[in-house]
Design an enzyme around this catalytic site. Structure first.
Site, PDB file in Angstrom:
ATOM      1  N   SER A 257      -4.125 -37.247 -13.839  1.00 59.05           N
ATOM      2  CA  SER A 257      -4.047 -36.862 -12.299  1.00 59.05           C
ATOM      3  C   SER A 257      -3.502 -37.397 -11.988  1.00 59.05           C
ATOM      4  CB  SER A 257      -5.607 -36.302 -11.397  1.00 59.05           C
ATOM      5  OG  SER A 257      -6.490 -37.358 -11.257  1.00 59.05           O
ATOM      6  N   LYS A 302      -9.710 -34.999  -2.787  1.00 59.16           N
ATOM      7  CA  LYS A 302      -9.095 -35.597  -2.929  1.00 59.16           C
ATOM      8  C   LYS A 302      -8.014 -36.213  -2.157  1.00 59.16           C
ATOM      9  CE  LYS A 302      -8.209 -36.406  -7.650  1.00 59.16           C
ATOM     10  NZ  LYS A 302      -7.164 -35.964  -8.852  1.00 59.16           N
TER      11      LYS A 302
END
EC number: 3.4.21.53
Length: 365
Positions: A257, A302
Protein backbone atom coordinates in the site's frame (compact mmCIF):
# COMPACT_ATOMS: atom_id res chain seq x y z
CA UNK A 1 -29.95 -13.12 55.15
CA UNK A 2 -32.32 -10.35 54.05
CA UNK A 3 -33.75 -10.81 50.55
CA UNK A 4 -32.31 -7.47 49.35
CA UNK A 5 -28.82 -8.41 50.52
CA UNK A 6 -29.09 -11.84 48.91
CA UNK A 7 -30.22 -10.29 45.62
CA UNK A 8 -27.32 -7.84 45.64
CA UNK A 9 -24.85 -10.60 46.43
CA UNK A 10 -26.22 -12.80 43.66
CA UNK A 11 -26.06 -9.91 41.19
CA UNK A 12 -22.50 -9.12 42.18
CA UNK A 13 -21.43 -12.74 41.81
CA UNK A 14 -23.16 -12.91 38.42
CA UNK A 15 -21.37 -9.75 37.28
CA UNK A 16 -18.01 -11.16 38.41
CA UNK A 17 -18.74 -14.40 36.58
CA UNK A 18 -19.61 -12.52 33.39
CA UNK A 19 -16.45 -10.41 33.62
CA UNK A 20 -14.34 -13.51 34.15
CA UNK A 21 -15.99 -15.20 31.20
CA UNK A 22 -15.37 -12.12 29.06
CA UNK A 23 -11.68 -12.16 29.94
CA UNK A 24 -11.17 -15.90 29.63
CA UNK A 25 -13.30 -16.77 26.58
CA UNK A 26 -11.48 -16.13 23.27
CA UNK A 27 -13.40 -14.73 20.31
CA UNK A 28 -12.50 -15.11 16.59
CA UNK A 29 -11.59 -11.48 16.02
CA UNK A 30 -8.49 -9.37 15.42
CA UNK A 31 -7.78 -5.69 15.87
CA UNK A 32 -6.56 -3.05 13.44
CA UNK A 33 -5.24 0.32 14.66
CA UNK A 34 -3.24 3.23 13.22
CA UNK A 35 0.39 2.33 12.58
CA UNK A 36 3.47 4.49 11.99
CA UNK A 37 3.46 7.10 9.23
CA UNK A 38 6.76 7.93 7.52
CA UNK A 39 7.73 10.91 5.36
CA UNK A 40 9.18 9.47 2.13
CA UNK A 41 11.04 12.76 1.58
CA UNK A 42 12.89 12.64 4.88
CA UNK A 43 14.99 10.33 7.03
CA UNK A 44 13.83 7.34 9.04
CA UNK A 45 16.02 5.71 11.71
CA UNK A 46 18.91 7.96 10.72
CA UNK A 47 19.00 7.51 6.95
CA UNK A 48 17.05 8.88 3.97
CA UNK A 49 14.03 6.80 3.01
CA UNK A 50 14.74 7.41 -0.68
CA UNK A 51 18.36 7.21 -1.82
CA UNK A 52 19.10 8.02 -5.47
CA UNK A 53 22.53 7.89 -7.11
CA UNK A 54 23.65 8.24 -10.73
CA UNK A 55 21.12 10.95 -11.55
CA UNK A 56 20.68 14.59 -10.56
CA UNK A 57 18.34 15.12 -7.60
CA UNK A 58 16.77 18.25 -6.15
CA UNK A 59 15.95 19.53 -2.65
CA UNK A 60 12.46 18.80 -1.33
CA UNK A 61 10.32 20.04 1.52
CA UNK A 62 6.97 19.31 3.12
CA UNK A 63 5.61 15.83 3.68
CA UNK A 64 4.63 12.95 1.42
CA UNK A 65 3.86 10.44 4.14
CA UNK A 66 3.13 6.77 3.59
CA UNK A 67 0.79 5.31 6.20
CA UNK A 68 0.46 1.91 7.84
CA UNK A 69 -1.92 -0.17 9.91
CA UNK A 70 -0.96 -2.09 13.04
CA UNK A 71 -2.67 -5.49 13.47
CA UNK A 72 -2.73 -8.15 16.16
CA UNK A 73 -0.66 -11.25 15.41
CA UNK A 74 -2.07 -14.44 13.91
CA UNK A 75 -1.49 -16.31 17.17
CA UNK A 76 -3.09 -13.71 19.42
CA UNK A 77 -6.51 -14.71 20.71
CA UNK A 78 -8.64 -11.73 21.65
CA UNK A 79 -11.10 -12.04 24.51
CA UNK A 80 -14.63 -10.69 24.59
CA UNK A 81 -13.78 -7.68 26.76
CA UNK A 82 -11.05 -6.57 24.35
CA UNK A 83 -13.37 -7.01 21.37
CA UNK A 84 -16.11 -4.89 22.95
CA UNK A 85 -13.57 -2.20 23.91
CA UNK A 86 -12.25 -2.18 20.33
CA UNK A 87 -15.74 -1.89 18.86
CA UNK A 88 -16.40 1.17 21.03
CA UNK A 89 -13.03 2.84 20.39
CA UNK A 90 -12.72 5.41 17.62
CA UNK A 91 -9.10 4.69 16.74
CA UNK A 92 -9.32 0.93 16.25
CA UNK A 93 -11.34 -1.56 14.24
CA UNK A 94 -12.35 -5.09 15.15
CA UNK A 95 -12.55 -7.51 12.21
CA UNK A 96 -12.98 -11.28 11.88
CA UNK A 97 -9.66 -13.04 12.42
CA UNK A 98 -9.95 -14.74 9.03
CA UNK A 99 -10.05 -11.33 7.32
CA UNK A 100 -6.40 -10.76 8.23
CA UNK A 101 -5.26 -14.38 8.29
CA UNK A 102 -7.37 -16.40 5.82
CA UNK A 103 -7.12 -20.17 5.51
CA UNK A 104 -5.24 -20.53 8.79
CA UNK A 105 -2.29 -18.46 7.56
CA UNK A 106 0.48 -18.30 10.16
CA UNK A 107 2.29 -15.19 11.34
CA UNK A 108 5.42 -16.29 9.48
CA UNK A 109 3.52 -16.86 6.23
CA UNK A 110 1.77 -13.52 6.52
CA UNK A 111 5.07 -11.72 7.19
CA UNK A 112 6.72 -13.37 4.20
CA UNK A 113 3.81 -12.50 1.92
CA UNK A 114 3.79 -8.90 3.13
CA UNK A 115 7.55 -8.63 2.56
CA UNK A 116 7.19 -9.87 -1.01
CA UNK A 117 4.33 -7.45 -1.70
CA UNK A 118 6.35 -4.59 -0.20
CA UNK A 119 9.33 -5.40 -2.40
CA UNK A 120 7.15 -5.56 -5.51
CA UNK A 121 5.45 -2.28 -4.62
CA UNK A 122 8.87 -0.59 -4.45
CA UNK A 123 9.76 -1.84 -7.92
CA UNK A 124 6.43 -0.70 -9.37
CA UNK A 125 6.80 2.69 -7.67
CA UNK A 126 10.17 3.20 -9.33
CA UNK A 127 8.85 2.18 -12.74
CA UNK A 128 5.72 4.36 -12.45
CA UNK A 129 7.72 7.43 -11.38
CA UNK A 130 10.30 7.06 -14.15
CA UNK A 131 7.64 6.41 -16.80
CA UNK A 132 5.84 9.59 -15.70
CA UNK A 133 9.14 11.44 -16.16
CA UNK A 134 9.73 9.89 -19.57
CA UNK A 135 12.81 7.98 -18.42
CA UNK A 136 13.07 4.57 -20.17
CA UNK A 137 13.03 1.42 -18.03
CA UNK A 138 13.85 -2.02 -19.42
CA UNK A 139 11.37 -4.71 -18.32
CA UNK A 140 10.93 -8.43 -18.89
CA UNK A 141 8.80 -11.31 -17.61
CA UNK A 142 10.44 -13.70 -15.15
CA UNK A 143 9.67 -16.77 -13.08
CA UNK A 144 8.83 -15.19 -9.75
CA UNK A 145 8.30 -18.32 -7.64
CA UNK A 146 8.27 -22.08 -8.17
CA UNK A 147 5.85 -24.20 -6.15
CA UNK A 148 7.41 -27.07 -4.22
CA UNK A 149 6.67 -30.55 -5.66
CA UNK A 150 5.16 -29.00 -8.80
CA UNK A 151 6.01 -30.06 -12.40
CA UNK A 152 8.23 -26.96 -12.76
CA UNK A 153 10.37 -27.70 -9.69
CA UNK A 154 13.96 -28.34 -10.76
CA UNK A 155 13.19 -27.34 -14.36
CA UNK A 156 12.39 -23.67 -14.00
CA UNK A 157 14.00 -21.39 -11.42
CA UNK A 158 13.16 -18.05 -9.82
CA UNK A 159 14.72 -15.32 -11.97
CA UNK A 160 14.56 -17.22 -15.25
CA UNK A 161 13.42 -14.84 -18.01
CA UNK A 162 10.40 -16.23 -19.88
CA UNK A 163 10.74 -15.35 -23.55
CA UNK A 164 7.99 -17.58 -24.95
CA UNK A 165 5.58 -20.43 -24.18
CA UNK A 166 5.02 -22.95 -26.99
CA UNK A 167 6.69 -20.54 -29.38
CA UNK A 168 4.38 -17.62 -28.58
CA UNK A 169 6.22 -14.55 -27.29
CA UNK A 170 5.48 -13.53 -23.71
CA UNK A 171 5.06 -9.77 -23.17
CA UNK A 172 3.49 -9.59 -19.72
CA UNK A 173 3.10 -11.96 -16.75
CA UNK A 174 -0.57 -12.73 -17.45
CA UNK A 175 0.41 -14.15 -20.85
CA UNK A 176 2.07 -17.14 -19.18
CA UNK A 177 -1.07 -18.50 -17.51
CA UNK A 178 -3.15 -17.88 -20.63
CA UNK A 179 -0.74 -19.91 -22.77
CA UNK A 180 -0.35 -22.75 -20.26
CA UNK A 181 -4.10 -23.14 -19.76
CA UNK A 182 -4.60 -23.71 -23.48
CA UNK A 183 -3.43 -27.21 -22.66
CA UNK A 184 -5.27 -30.00 -20.90
CA UNK A 185 -3.71 -31.37 -17.70
CA UNK A 186 -1.10 -33.99 -18.61
CA UNK A 187 -0.10 -32.37 -21.89
CA UNK A 188 3.37 -30.97 -22.44
CA UNK A 189 4.21 -27.29 -22.74
CA UNK A 190 7.52 -25.75 -23.81
CA UNK A 191 9.03 -22.72 -22.06
CA UNK A 192 11.75 -20.75 -23.84
CA UNK A 193 13.80 -19.06 -21.13
CA UNK A 194 17.01 -17.20 -20.45
CA UNK A 195 18.41 -18.93 -17.34
CA UNK A 196 18.64 -16.71 -14.28
CA UNK A 197 22.44 -17.04 -14.10
CA UNK A 198 22.83 -15.98 -17.74
CA UNK A 199 20.53 -12.99 -17.19
CA UNK A 200 22.46 -11.92 -14.08
CA UNK A 201 25.78 -12.17 -15.93
CA UNK A 202 24.42 -10.14 -18.84
CA UNK A 203 23.16 -7.41 -16.52
CA UNK A 204 26.51 -7.25 -14.73
CA UNK A 205 28.31 -6.89 -18.09
CA UNK A 206 25.74 -4.34 -19.30
CA UNK A 207 24.77 -6.46 -22.29
CA UNK A 208 21.60 -8.14 -23.56
CA UNK A 209 21.25 -11.83 -22.71
CA UNK A 210 20.88 -13.91 -25.87
CA UNK A 211 21.45 -17.48 -24.65
CA UNK A 212 18.07 -19.23 -24.38
CA UNK A 213 16.99 -22.79 -23.76
CA UNK A 214 13.76 -24.72 -24.22
CA UNK A 215 12.32 -26.47 -21.17
CA UNK A 216 9.55 -29.04 -21.68
CA UNK A 217 7.15 -29.52 -18.75
CA UNK A 218 4.20 -31.88 -18.38
CA UNK A 219 1.27 -29.91 -16.98
CA UNK A 220 -0.68 -30.96 -13.88
CA UNK A 221 -4.24 -30.31 -12.72
CA UNK A 222 -4.83 -27.23 -10.58
CA UNK A 223 -5.77 -28.00 -6.97
CA UNK A 224 -7.28 -24.67 -5.91
CA UNK A 225 -10.97 -23.81 -5.55
CA UNK A 226 -11.34 -22.51 -9.10
CA UNK A 227 -12.15 -24.37 -12.29
CA UNK A 228 -9.81 -27.27 -13.02
CA UNK A 229 -7.11 -26.29 -15.49
CA UNK A 230 -3.57 -27.09 -16.58
CA UNK A 231 -0.77 -25.65 -14.43
CA UNK A 232 3.00 -26.04 -14.17
CA UNK A 233 3.47 -24.61 -10.66
CA UNK A 234 5.02 -21.18 -11.13
CA UNK A 235 4.00 -17.58 -10.68
CA UNK A 236 5.22 -15.06 -13.25
CA UNK A 237 6.32 -11.54 -12.44
CA UNK A 238 8.23 -8.62 -13.92
CA UNK A 239 11.84 -7.60 -13.44
CA UNK A 240 13.40 -4.32 -14.44
CA UNK A 241 16.73 -2.67 -15.18
CA UNK A 242 16.86 0.95 -14.09
CA UNK A 243 19.17 3.53 -15.69
CA UNK A 244 20.39 4.63 -12.24
CA UNK A 245 20.13 3.46 -8.65
CA UNK A 246 17.04 4.04 -6.52
CA UNK A 247 17.05 2.49 -3.04
CA UNK A 248 14.12 2.57 -0.63
CA UNK A 249 15.28 2.15 2.96
CA UNK A 250 12.39 1.31 5.26
CA UNK A 251 12.46 -1.70 7.57
CA UNK A 252 9.63 -3.43 9.44
CA UNK A 253 6.98 -2.45 6.88
CA UNK A 254 5.06 -4.86 4.67
CA UNK A 255 2.34 -5.00 2.08
CA UNK A 256 1.84 -3.11 -1.20
CA UNK A 257 0.00 0.00 0.00
CA UNK A 258 2.95 2.43 0.10
CA UNK A 259 3.47 2.25 -3.67
CA UNK A 260 1.80 5.55 -4.55
CA UNK A 261 3.67 7.58 -1.93
CA UNK A 262 7.03 6.04 -2.86
CA UNK A 263 6.40 6.91 -6.52
CA UNK A 264 5.56 10.52 -5.63
CA UNK A 265 8.61 10.81 -3.39
CA UNK A 266 10.87 9.57 -6.20
CA UNK A 267 9.24 11.95 -8.68
CA UNK A 268 9.71 14.87 -6.26
CA UNK A 269 13.42 14.17 -5.75
CA UNK A 270 14.04 13.91 -9.51
CA UNK A 271 12.32 17.20 -10.41
CA UNK A 272 13.06 20.85 -9.52
CA UNK A 273 10.83 22.54 -6.98
CA UNK A 274 8.55 21.06 -4.36
CA UNK A 275 5.52 18.88 -5.09
CA UNK A 276 3.83 19.81 -1.81
CA UNK A 277 4.79 23.46 -1.48
CA UNK A 278 5.73 22.65 2.11
CA UNK A 279 2.31 21.22 2.96
CA UNK A 280 1.83 18.04 5.02
CA UNK A 281 0.33 15.51 2.59
CA UNK A 282 -0.15 11.85 3.42
CA UNK A 283 -1.73 9.03 1.46
CA UNK A 284 -1.89 5.39 0.52
CA UNK A 285 -2.56 3.12 -2.43
CA UNK A 286 -0.99 0.34 -4.42
CA UNK A 287 0.56 1.27 -7.75
CA UNK A 288 1.36 -0.75 -10.84
CA UNK A 289 4.02 -0.21 -13.47
CA UNK A 290 1.66 2.00 -15.47
CA UNK A 291 0.91 4.27 -12.50
CA UNK A 292 -2.61 3.01 -11.79
CA UNK A 293 -3.54 3.37 -8.10
CA UNK A 294 -5.37 0.47 -6.44
CA UNK A 295 -7.37 0.11 -3.20
CA UNK A 296 -5.94 -0.99 0.14
CA UNK A 297 -7.21 -2.30 3.49
CA UNK A 298 -7.56 -0.41 6.75
CA UNK A 299 -8.21 2.98 5.15
CA UNK A 300 -10.03 4.33 8.23
CA UNK A 301 -7.04 3.57 10.45
CA UNK A 302 -4.64 5.21 8.01
CA UNK A 303 -6.56 8.47 7.86
CA UNK A 304 -6.69 8.61 11.67
CA UNK A 305 -2.94 7.97 11.92
CA UNK A 306 -2.15 10.57 9.27
CA UNK A 307 -4.25 13.28 10.91
CA UNK A 308 -2.75 12.57 14.33
CA UNK A 309 0.69 13.27 12.84
CA UNK A 310 -0.47 16.56 11.30
CA UNK A 311 -1.55 15.72 7.74
CA UNK A 312 -3.94 18.18 6.10
CA UNK A 313 -4.55 16.28 2.86
CA UNK A 314 -4.81 12.55 2.26
CA UNK A 315 -4.39 11.05 -1.22
CA UNK A 316 -7.03 8.31 -1.30
CA UNK A 317 -7.49 5.51 -3.87
CA UNK A 318 -10.77 6.11 -5.69
CA UNK A 319 -12.08 2.68 -4.69
CA UNK A 320 -11.52 3.50 -0.99
CA UNK A 321 -13.18 6.93 -1.08
CA UNK A 322 -16.69 5.95 -0.02
CA UNK A 323 -15.45 3.99 3.00
CA UNK A 324 -12.94 6.64 4.07
CA UNK A 325 -15.44 9.49 3.76
CA UNK A 326 -17.86 7.88 6.24
CA UNK A 327 -15.66 8.88 9.17
CA UNK A 328 -13.13 11.49 8.05
CA UNK A 329 -10.98 12.92 10.87
CA UNK A 330 -11.59 16.61 11.44
CA UNK A 331 -9.20 18.89 9.57
CA UNK A 332 -8.27 16.26 6.97
CA UNK A 333 -9.27 16.56 3.30
CA UNK A 334 -9.58 13.29 1.40
CA UNK A 335 -8.45 13.64 -2.21
CA UNK A 336 -9.57 11.03 -4.75
CA UNK A 337 -6.87 9.63 -7.06
CA UNK A 338 -7.03 6.95 -9.73
CA UNK A 339 -3.44 7.14 -10.95
CA UNK A 340 -0.16 8.97 -10.44
CA UNK A 341 -1.29 11.67 -12.86
CA UNK A 342 -4.29 12.45 -10.64
CA UNK A 343 -2.00 12.64 -7.61
CA UNK A 344 0.40 15.04 -9.35
CA UNK A 345 -2.51 17.24 -10.46
CA UNK A 346 -3.86 17.31 -6.89
CA UNK A 347 -0.45 18.25 -5.50
CA UNK A 348 -0.22 21.09 -8.03
CA UNK A 349 -3.54 22.45 -6.73
CA UNK A 350 -2.46 22.03 -3.12
CA UNK A 351 0.84 23.90 -3.50
CA UNK A 352 -0.86 26.68 -5.49
CA UNK A 353 -3.62 27.03 -2.90
CA UNK A 354 -6.29 26.21 -5.48
CA UNK A 355 -7.87 23.56 -3.25
CA UNK A 356 -11.46 24.29 -4.28
CA UNK A 357 -10.83 22.27 -7.43
CA UNK A 358 -9.54 19.18 -5.65
CA UNK A 359 -11.50 15.96 -6.41
CA UNK A 360 -12.67 15.23 -2.88
CA UNK A 361 -13.95 11.89 -1.61
CA UNK A 362 -17.62 11.57 -0.69
CA UNK A 363 -19.63 8.76 0.84
CA UNK A 364 -20.76 7.93 -2.71
CA UNK A 365 -17.18 7.54 -3.92
Amino acid sequence: MPRRTATMLASTLMLIALLCAGVLIPVPYAEMSPGPTVNTLAEHDGEPVLQISGHKTYPTDGHLNMTTVRVTSAEYRMNLVEAVYGWLAHDSKIVPHDTLYPDGKTEEQSTQENAEEFSQSQESAKVAALKELGIPVKSWVIVSTVVKDSPAEGRLHAGDVIKAVDGTAVKQPSDVAKLVTRHKPGQKTVFTVVPAKEQAAAEKANRTATKTQDVTITTATSDDSGAKRAVVGISAGTDHTFPFTIDIKLADVGGPSAGLMFALGIYDKLTPGSLTGGTFVAGTGTIDDNGTVGPIGGIEMKTVGAREKGARYFLTPADNCASAAKDTPGGLTLVKVKDIGDALDALKDIRSGNTADLPKCTTKG
